[in-house]
Design a protein around this motif. Structure first.
Motif, short mmCIF file in Angstrom:
data_model
loop_
_atom_site.label_atom_id
_atom_site.label_comp_id
_atom_site.label_asym_id
_atom_site.label_seq_id
_atom_site.Cartn_x
_atom_site.Cartn_y
_atom_site.Cartn_z
N ALA A 1 -20.24 -35.26 34.57
CA ALA A 1 -18.98 -35.81 34.88
C ALA A 1 -17.81 -34.69 34.60
N ASN A 2 -17.79 -34.27 33.20
CA ASN A 2 -16.88 -33.20 33.02
C ASN A 2 -17.19 -31.89 33.18
N LYS A 3 -18.23 -31.48 33.93
CA LYS A 3 -18.85 -30.12 34.23
C LYS A 3 -18.87 -29.28 33.10
N ILE A 4 -19.79 -29.90 31.96
CA ILE A 4 -19.85 -29.25 31.09
C ILE A 4 -21.35 -28.68 31.05
N PRO A 5 -21.56 -27.48 30.82
CA PRO A 5 -22.97 -26.94 31.30
C PRO A 5 -23.87 -27.53 29.94
N PHE A 6 -25.34 -27.66 30.27
CA PHE A 6 -26.04 -28.27 29.05
C PHE A 6 -27.40 -27.66 29.43
N GLN A 7 -28.18 -27.69 28.41
CA GLN A 7 -29.64 -27.37 28.61
C GLN A 7 -30.40 -28.40 28.01
N ARG A 8 -31.82 -28.61 28.16
CA ARG A 8 -32.51 -29.66 27.58
C ARG A 8 -33.63 -28.90 26.68
N ALA A 9 -34.20 -29.93 25.70
CA ALA A 9 -35.16 -29.35 24.89
C ALA A 9 -36.09 -30.61 24.45
N ALA A 10 -37.28 -30.46 24.53
CA ALA A 10 -38.31 -31.66 24.11
C ALA A 10 -38.64 -31.45 22.65
N ASN A 11 -38.64 -32.44 21.98
CA ASN A 11 -39.16 -32.27 20.39
C ASN A 11 -40.34 -33.04 20.28
N SER A 12 -41.51 -32.62 19.57
CA SER A 12 -42.92 -33.19 19.47
C SER A 12 -42.25 -34.10 18.03
N ARG A 13 -42.84 -35.68 18.18
CA ARG A 13 -42.77 -36.56 17.03
C ARG A 13 -41.43 -36.53 16.34
N ALA A 14 -41.05 -35.20 15.96
CA ALA A 14 -39.82 -35.52 15.27
C ALA A 14 -38.79 -34.33 15.59
N THR A 15 -37.37 -34.39 15.42
CA THR A 15 -36.51 -33.45 15.67
C THR A 15 -36.40 -32.54 14.55
N GLY A 16 -36.61 -32.87 13.40
CA GLY A 16 -36.53 -31.92 12.21
C GLY A 16 -35.06 -31.85 11.75
N THR A 17 -34.12 -32.78 12.43
CA THR A 17 -32.66 -32.75 12.22
C THR A 17 -32.44 -34.11 11.37
N ASP A 18 -31.07 -34.31 10.96
CA ASP A 18 -30.65 -35.42 10.49
C ASP A 18 -30.64 -36.50 11.46
N THR A 19 -30.88 -36.30 13.03
CA THR A 19 -31.18 -37.40 13.75
C THR A 19 -32.23 -38.31 13.42
N ASP A 20 -32.97 -37.59 12.79
CA ASP A 20 -34.38 -38.61 12.30
C ASP A 20 -33.91 -39.53 11.29
N ALA A 21 -32.94 -39.05 10.41
CA ALA A 21 -32.74 -40.04 9.11
C ALA A 21 -31.94 -40.86 9.63
N PHE A 22 -31.05 -40.72 10.60
CA PHE A 22 -30.06 -41.79 11.14
C PHE A 22 -30.60 -42.91 12.08
N ALA A 23 -31.72 -42.33 12.92
CA ALA A 23 -32.27 -43.15 13.91
C ALA A 23 -33.21 -44.26 13.03
#
Length: 362
Positions: free
Chosen positions: A286-308
């Protein structure tokens, strides 16, 4: 968002000061003070915890809580063993790269201040042709100019002293930021800029916003594990770095494809709450912000896992900043990507309503 430059001269000065300050895992508090001082005009309150995580809060009375998060620690070394002739052997504090160590200057942090040293390495003339020993964790060593162990100790250096690299912030070809510790003080910078923009643009959020700069991510997401129990958020948007895979010696079939300059990288993973991620993608489109995608197997390895996986489950998503040469002293990101991560988090926050569950069953 108004059409004006996101990163200002004041922003860059803060970013440079923040990056140049050493904040190794377990010793993050001086960097946190710099970060909190910058944020003070833009937020209502601060939370800190026993191990040094810092949280800037907007609308602290609100029941519904949204986190935006980065981590503040950088990889480093510990002094592990001191030889009789005054050389230091090391162990990792986080994922420090043994292959880049030889010939690097280091700062050894002692109670009496910084002691300088160098990672020594045998001269090319003395190495056996065809049978060279590569740098390994058990053969790299630091020379601080001491003649023996006793002199090392007189200099204030002992087992357990933490060691960082002194390499500082530079700009490459006008729009590439280069420094050690962009992983992930870039994240702390970006979430601070989101808070600044909300304040400057007079945006009133219908929820409490917890701008969270966690400690100890590099040794297993530990700071995030602690602070999420304190905040008990409803939603968490995490930002960290991810690999630019366009430079040599990286297999895209294994690592996926991402490039600096092409926008934030939005993660797909079990820990990523799908409806929240789709909200982020819709916001980018909606805001015309370019982005890319990534797939992570099992865990992201980031603090996302701890919060989720905390507090019975917190709707969490990961927006990554593509970065070259991770865990080296020349980590490199593109200014456009930094600005677009800031924009994407900012614009996504403006879509979130108090009480949203992001439930798959609503």
């Amino acid at each position: 968002m108004p059409d004006k430059k996101i990163i200002t001269d004041k922003s860059i000065k803060f970013f440079e000061k923040y990056l140049n300050n050493a904040s190794p895992t377990g010793y993050e508090w001086e960097g946190q003070k710099i970060w909190m001082d910058y944020l003070k005009p833009y937020v209502d309150d601060f939370i800190t915890d026993t191990y040094g995580t810092a949280v800037a809060v907007i609308n602290p009375e609100a029941e519904y809580k949204v986190v935006i998060e980065g981590h503040s620690d950088e990889i480093s070394w510990y002094v592990n063993y001191i030889t009789d002739n005054g050389l230091l052997y090391v162990i990792r504090n986080g994922g420090s790269d043994h292959q880049i160590a030889p010939s690097k200057w280091v700062n050894i942090h002692t109670k009496n201040g910084i002691v300088k040293g160098v990672f020594g390495w045998p001269a090319i003339h003395t190495r056996r042709n065809g049978k060279e020993e590569p740098p390994k964790i058990d053969n790299i060593f630091i020379d601080i100019g001491a003649k023996d162990k006793e002199e090392v100790e007189k200099m204030g250096v002992h087992v357990g002293c933490v060691i960082t690299y002194p390499d500082e912030f530079q700009i490459l070809n006008k729009d590439k930021f280069v420094c050690r510790a962009l992983d992930n003080r870039a994240g702390g910078f970006m979430i601070a800029e989101v808070a600044r923009l909300l304040y400057e643009n007079n945006k009133k959020l219908p929820f409490g916003l917890y701008i969270t700069n966690s400690v100890q991510e590099e040794i297993g997401l530990r700071g995030a594990e602690m602070i999420t129990q304190t905040i008990k958020p409803n939603v968490a948007i995490i930002t960290d770095v991810t690999h630019d895979t366009t430079t040599p010696l990286i297999d895209k079939k294994v690592q996926g494809e991402a490039s600096i300059g092409k926008g934030p990288v939005i993660a797909y993973a079990p820990a990523v709450q799908q409806k929240l991620r789709e909200r982020i993608i819709e916001t980018a489109e909606a805001n015309k912000i370019p982005f890319q995608r990534a797939a992570n197997s099992r865990a992201t390895g980031t603090d996302t896992d701890a919060f989720a996986y905390s507090n019975g489950g917190v709707a969490s998503a990961l927006i990554s900043l593509p970065l070259r040469y991770m865990h080296t002293t020349v980590e490199t990101v593109h200014q456009d990507d930094v600005e677009n991560v800031i924009r994407l988090i900012y614009e996504t926050l403006l879509t979130i309503k108090s009480g949203e569950t992001f439930s798959y069953f609503d």
